[in-house]
Motif scaffolding. Structure first.
Motif, PDB file in Angstrom:
ATOM      1  N   LEU A   1      13.390  -1.240  -3.313  1.00 53.27           N
ATOM      2  CA  LEU A   1      13.783  -0.175  -2.386  1.00 53.27           C
ATOM      3  C   LEU A   1      12.843  -0.158  -1.180  1.00 53.27           C
ATOM      4  O   LEU A   1      13.295  -0.033  -0.033  1.00 53.27           O
ATOM      5  N   LYS A   2      11.557  -0.272  -1.426  1.00 50.24           N
ATOM      6  CA  LYS A   2      10.592  -0.287  -0.324  1.00 50.24           C
ATOM      7  C   LYS A   2      10.829  -1.489   0.586  1.00 50.24           C
ATOM      8  O   LYS A   2      10.723  -1.375   1.816  1.00 50.24           O
ATOM      9  N   LYS A   3      11.163  -2.636  -0.015  1.00 51.42           N
ATOM     10  CA  LYS A   3      11.437  -3.833   0.787  1.00 51.42           C
ATOM     11  C   LYS A   3      12.694  -3.655   1.619  1.00 51.42           C
ATOM     12  O   LYS A   3      12.712  -4.000   2.814  1.00 51.42           O
ATOM     13  N   LEU A   4      13.754  -3.109   1.040  1.00 50.99           N
ATOM     14  CA  LEU A   4      14.992  -2.910   1.792  1.00 50.99           C
ATOM     15  C   LEU A   4      14.796  -1.875   2.888  1.00 50.99           C
ATOM     16  O   LEU A   4      15.321  -2.029   3.997  1.00 50.99           O
ATOM     17  N   ALA A   5      14.039  -0.828   2.605  1.00 56.23           N
ATOM     18  CA  ALA A   5      13.750   0.168   3.637  1.00 56.23           C
ATOM     19  C   ALA A   5      13.033  -0.487   4.814  1.00 56.23           C
ATOM     20  O   ALA A   5      13.320  -0.194   5.985  1.00 56.23           O
TER      21      ALA A   5
END
Length: 277
Positions: free
Chosen positions: A208-212
């Motif tokens: 999720l942090k990477k996609l954000a």
């Protein structure tokens, strides 16, 4: 809210692995309002409900418990963090001697050895989920040979356990103890008869942090919705973590909010609760 991540099984899907009309309607309204609604699943890319989400505006998917992020329309892998081959091969060799059904997720596809086919038929799970496993896995003689010949690496392994004549899961505790002893993998469970592992440190929350980051969204503008242990990391990583009404007690204890169940449009109700749509 600019990014909402939704688990599939037990969350966006009802108990028949269908997405309700209300969930579809609400997601479509959210994406039309400029919110990135994405899938966050333990499934491989090939297991996404492409037809069901067509026209909703869902463009991205976190797959294989965070091992890979895909752009849905093109099938392009935007990010991947696989197990190293030495780890993959050693665990596969261990599992080949066990009464398990194993699914190796490689390049977005699920592969299972022919030797696991009989145990696949013995799995006790909802009919829709069993049909999904039986119809989407490519059967191969040897997963290791496949990986070597294709020069591909494993994103994730899912293990489901059949039961013996006394109703007990074959070797579940033994396999769990073995996997838990390894520092090179992350192990989660979607229920007692299920174990899943990825590379150490790989989780839905990390993805999720990477996609954000890819979408230039602050983590403070994110929400995640899930129901089981493999959703714990993403529910904790998101600014707002939502547990389904049918979620495990553990997930509910760590969530910021508990919505309705997957049979009662819990996803739609959570989105409407936190978003002005």
């Amino acid at each position: 809210m600019k990014l909402i991540a939704l688990d599939l099984d037990g969350t966006l899907f009802n108990n028949q692995s269908k997405i309700s009309d209300e969930n579809i309607k609400t997601i479509s309204e959210a994406t039309a309002a400029g919110i990135n609604v994405v899938i966050s699943t333990g499934r491989p890319f090939c297991g996404l409900p492409f037809e069901a989400i067509k026209g909703t505006g869902i463009r991205y998917a976190i797959t294989a418990n965070g091992s890979a992020i895909y752009e849905i329309q093109t099938g392009k892998c935007l990010y991947e963090d696989c197990l190293d081959d030495e780890t993959s091969f050693s665990i596969i060799n261990y599992l080949m001697d066990k009464r398990v059904h194993m699914d190796a997720f490689i390049a977005g596809q699920g592969y299972s050895p022919y030797k696991c086919l009989d145990d696949a038929k013995r799995l006790q799970m909802p009919a829709s989920l069993k049909e999904y496993i039986m119809t989407t896995r490519k059967r191969v003689d040897d997963i290791i040979d496949l990986m070597r010949e294709s020069h591909s690496h494993m994103q994730k392994m899912t293990i489901n356990f059949p039961k013996d004549e006394n109703g007990n899961f074959y070797c579940r505790d033994e396999v769990f103890e073995y996997l838990s002893s390894r520092s090179d993998i992350t192990v989660v469970s979607g229920g007692y008869g299920n174990l899943e592992y990825t590379k150490a440190g790989v989780t839905k929350g990390a993805a999720l942090k990477k996609l954000a980051e890819i979408l230039s969204v602050s983590i403070d503008e994110t929400m995640a919705v899930g129901d089981t242990e493999n959703d714990l990391s993403i529910v904790q990583a998101a600014h707002i973590g939502v547990a389904m009404g049918n979620a495990t007690d553990q997930l509910k204890a760590h969530a910021d909010y508990v919505t309705d169940t997957n049979e009662n449009d819990g996803v739609a109700k959570a989105i409407r609760h936190f978003c002005n749509i």
